[in-house]
Structures are given as structure tokens and as C-alpha cells.
Enzyme design. Structure first.
Site, PDB file in Angstrom:
ATOM      1  N   ASP A   6       0.829  -1.210   0.000  1.00 22.33           N
ATOM      2  CA  ASP A   6       0.000   0.000   0.000  1.00 22.33           C
ATOM      3  C   ASP A   6       0.865   1.262   0.000  1.00 22.33           C
ATOM      4  OD1 ASP A   6      -2.321   1.448   0.010  1.00 22.33           O
ATOM      5  OD2 ASP A   6      -2.739   1.161   2.136  1.00 22.33           O
ATOM      6  N   HIS A  66       2.875   3.137  -8.876  1.00 21.76           N
ATOM      7  CA  HIS A  66       2.711   1.694  -9.099  1.00 21.76           C
ATOM      8  C   HIS A  66       3.957   1.110  -9.789  1.00 21.76           C
ATOM      9  CE1 HIS A  66      -1.246   2.102  -7.588  1.00 21.76           C
ATOM     10  NE2 HIS A  66      -1.769   2.686  -8.654  1.00 21.76           N
ATOM     11  N   ASN A 102     -10.713  -2.634  -6.405  1.00 21.59           N
ATOM     12  CA  ASN A 102      -9.896  -1.683  -7.182  1.00 21.59           C
ATOM     13  C   ASN A 102     -10.479  -1.376  -8.568  1.00 21.59           C
ATOM     14  OD1 ASN A 102      -6.670  -2.805  -5.861  1.00 21.59           O
ATOM     15  ND2 ASN A 102      -7.995  -1.134  -5.195  1.00 21.59           N
TER      16      ASN A 102
HETATM   17  C1  FPP Z   1      -2.006   0.136  -3.332  1.00 21.56           C
HETATM   18  O1  FPP Z   1      -1.519   1.456  -3.279  1.00 21.56           O
HETATM   19  C2  FPP Z   1      -1.416  -0.529  -4.471  1.00 21.56           C
HETATM   20  C3  FPP Z   1      -2.114  -1.013  -5.532  1.00 21.56           C
HETATM   21  C4  FPP Z   1      -3.594  -0.932  -5.655  1.00 21.56           C
HETATM   22  C5  FPP Z   1      -1.415  -1.604  -6.664  1.00 21.56           C
HETATM   23  C6  FPP Z   1      -0.230  -2.457  -6.359  1.00 21.56           C
HETATM   24  C7  FPP Z   1       0.465  -2.712  -7.600  1.00 21.56           C
HETATM   25  C8  FPP Z   1       1.802  -2.729  -7.784  1.00 21.56           C
HETATM   26  C9  FPP Z   1       2.824  -2.590  -6.735  1.00 21.56           C
HETATM   27  C10 FPP Z   1       2.258  -2.839  -9.168  1.00 21.56           C
HETATM   28  C11 FPP Z   1       2.785  -3.951  -9.748  1.00 21.56           C
HETATM   29  C12 FPP Z   1       2.534  -5.310  -9.321  1.00 21.56           C
HETATM   30  C13 FPP Z   1       3.069  -6.301 -10.028  1.00 21.56           C
HETATM   31  C14 FPP Z   1       2.798  -7.698  -9.655  1.00 21.56           C
HETATM   32  C15 FPP Z   1       3.891  -6.057 -11.200  1.00 21.56           C
HETATM   33  P1  FPP Z   1      -2.546   2.641  -3.467  1.00 21.56           P
HETATM   34  O2  FPP Z   1      -2.645   2.961  -4.899  1.00 21.56           O
HETATM   35  O3  FPP Z   1      -3.870   2.288  -2.836  1.00 21.56           O
HETATM   36  O4  FPP Z   1      -1.857   3.779  -2.680  1.00 21.56           O
HETATM   37  P2  FPP Z   1      -2.551   4.960  -1.861  1.00 21.56           P
HETATM   38  O5  FPP Z   1      -3.356   4.316  -0.763  1.00 21.56           O
HETATM   39  O6  FPP Z   1      -1.399   5.738  -1.354  1.00 21.56           O
HETATM   40  O7  FPP Z   1      -3.396   5.732  -2.832  1.00 21.56           O
END
Ligand code: FPP
Length: 237
Positions: free
Chosen positions: A13, A30, A61
Site C-alpha cells: 500500500d 505503481h 480496485n
Molecule cells: C495500493 O496502493 C497498491 C495497488 C492498488 C497496486 C499495487 C500494484 C503494484 C505494486 C504494481 C505492480 C505489481 C506487479 C505484480 C507487477 P494505493 O494505490 O492504494 O496507494 P494509496 O493508498 O497511497 O493511494
């Protein structure tokens, strides 16, 4: 170093907040998160951890902006295309857990191909995609009910050991339950991740955003785990 953890689960996260803090678009967060995943895989191997399961995209999501969803899907496709050879070379078994049928036909095809190419790998990377813990439990219940209808022995097996029979219907039934669940960026919740599997997992939360999760942070999580008394519902002797 052997840390006693067989299976590490991670809620990656904070990518969005990391991007905002750096004046970048969310997708840059990401992308940086995908680089962190590479590093964490390496540290897991050094530490003797054989299973890593990461939460990359939840059933919830899909409600994000069209641009963010398509950017994330594109990133996953690029990840698979660019990493496939390395995964095979490194002996990594790549698997997706989740409602794969929600993904585009092209991404499903690529996932199936990488899963097939890496199926003999002895180190396990599991990526949760269109994944929800409740969805997994519902899907398992449906699978179990279907098996009752198709095979009378299935009901007897369930009656003999209900939890074991149910667990066999989960997305990746051969995986051990996670010993440790790490969540970055400070939120104190499990967000519908591996609800069945984390029943007895230790939980470690760090305020650090996922793209900034470095070796020192990784070591801190393992260190915290090493001090936990795992009773698994029983009593310590
Ligand atoms: C949560 O952070 C993260 C995600 C919804 C996406 C996770 C994806 C990756 C790390 C990318 C790649 C994965 C692979 C397997 C290649 P958030 O967007 O909710 O962050 P925030 O809470 O700060 O907005």
C-alpha cells in the site's frame, strides 16, 4: 539467514501517496512499487522465505478511475512480458490468485502462459489480482457445493474434515498459510486480503510507503516477527 518464515504475504500500500509526495502521477507510484517487488523477492530468497504473496489488485480496485485501472493492467502485462525469462531462470513459480475471469482476454492468456512456463519453479510468487478474500471464500463454497453434486465421496470427505476439505477449494490450496502479513503505509486493516489464510498470521504494519520499503524495513519486519510468540490458538508450554 533463515528466519523461520515459510510464507510472507504483503499488502503493497501507499503507491498513490508516494507518487503524490514526489509530484508524480499515481501510475509512477505503481511502477516504483513493481521495482520494490523485485527487490523484496530477492531479500525473501536470501532469508529462506519460499512463498511470497502480494496484493496487486483487489476486487474493489475496479472502482478506481478508468485511467488508473488500465494503467495498472498495462503495467501487469508489461511486467509479465519483461520478466518471464528471468522468472524461469530464477526458478520462480508464478501464479495469479483471484477472479482471473475478470481480466482482459489478452492478460488472461499471458498469465496462463507464464504460469505454464514457470510451473516447475521451486520458489513461489503469487500475485493477487481481482482478488477479494470474501470472493475467494464464496468461490470455494461454490466449488465445494458443485463437488457434492458431482461426487458423493466429496461429501464424506467434507464430513471427515470440514476445514481441510474447504481449504482444498481455495485458489492455491497447496500454499502454506502466511506466517507473516506485512502492510505498508500505516493502515491498520486487512482490506479483504487472504481472509481464510491469515487466521493465525502475525501482522506487521509500517508507515513506510511501498515504493520506499527497503532492506532495512524488510529486516525490521523479520526482526519483529522473530519476537512474536506464535501460539496458533494453543498454549505455550
Ligand atoms: C495500493 O496502493 C497498491 C495497488 C492498488 C497496486 C499495487 C500494484 C503494484 C505494486 C504494481 C505492480 C505489481 C506487479 C505484480 C507487477 P494505493 O494505490 O492504494 O496507494 P494509496 O493508498 O497511497 O493511494
Amino acid at each position: 539467514m533463515v528466519c523461520g518464515i515459510r510464507h510472507l504475504a504483503v499488502i503493497m500500500d501507499g503507491n498513490g501517496r508516494w507518487a503524490k509526495a514526489h509530484g508524480k502521477p499515481r501510475l509512477a507510484g505503481h511502477k516504483a512499487g513493481a521495482d520494490t517487488l523485485d527487490r523484496v523477492m530477492h531479500w525473501c530468497r536470501e532469508a529462506g522465505i519460499r512463498h511470497l504473496t502480494v496484493y496487486a489488485f483487489s476486487t474493489e480496485n475496479w472502482k478506481r478511475s478508468k485511467d488508473e485501472v488500465s494503467g495498472l493492467m498495462k503495467l501487469l502485462g508489461t511486467y509479465l512480458r519483461t520478466k518471464e525469462k528471468q522468472l524461469v531462470k530464477d526458478g520462480v513459480r508464478f501464479r495469479v490468485i483471484g477472479r482471473k475471469g475478470d481480466l482482459s482476454a489478452a492478460l488472461q492468456k499471458k498469465i496462463a502462459q507464464v504460469e505454464e512456463a514457470t510451473k516447475n519453479g521451486e520458489w513461489n510468487l503469487n500475485v493477487a489480482l481481482s482478488y477479494g478474500g470474501r470472493a475467494e471464500i464464496v468461490d470455494a463454497a461454490r466449488k465445494l457445493a458443485d463437488s457434492f453434486a458431482a461426487d458423493p465421496a466429496a461429501r464424506a470427505a467434507f464430513d471427515a474434515d470440514p476445514e481441510a476439505a474447504f481449504a482444498k477449494c481455495l485458489y492455491a490450496p497447496d500454499l502454506p498459510d502466511p506466517d507473516l502479513l506485512v502492510r505498508t503505509s500505516g493502515e491498520l486493516r486487512v482490506s479483504n486480503f487472504l481472509l481464510w489464510e491469515i487466521a493465525y498470521s502475525e501482522i506487521y504494519v509500517t508507515p513506510t510507503y511501498w515504493p520506499d520499503f527497503d532492506k532495512a524495513e524488510f529486516d525490521k519486519a523479520l526482526e519483529a516477527y522473530s519476537h512474536r510468540e506464535r501460539r496458533l490458538g494453543g498454549r505455550l508450554k
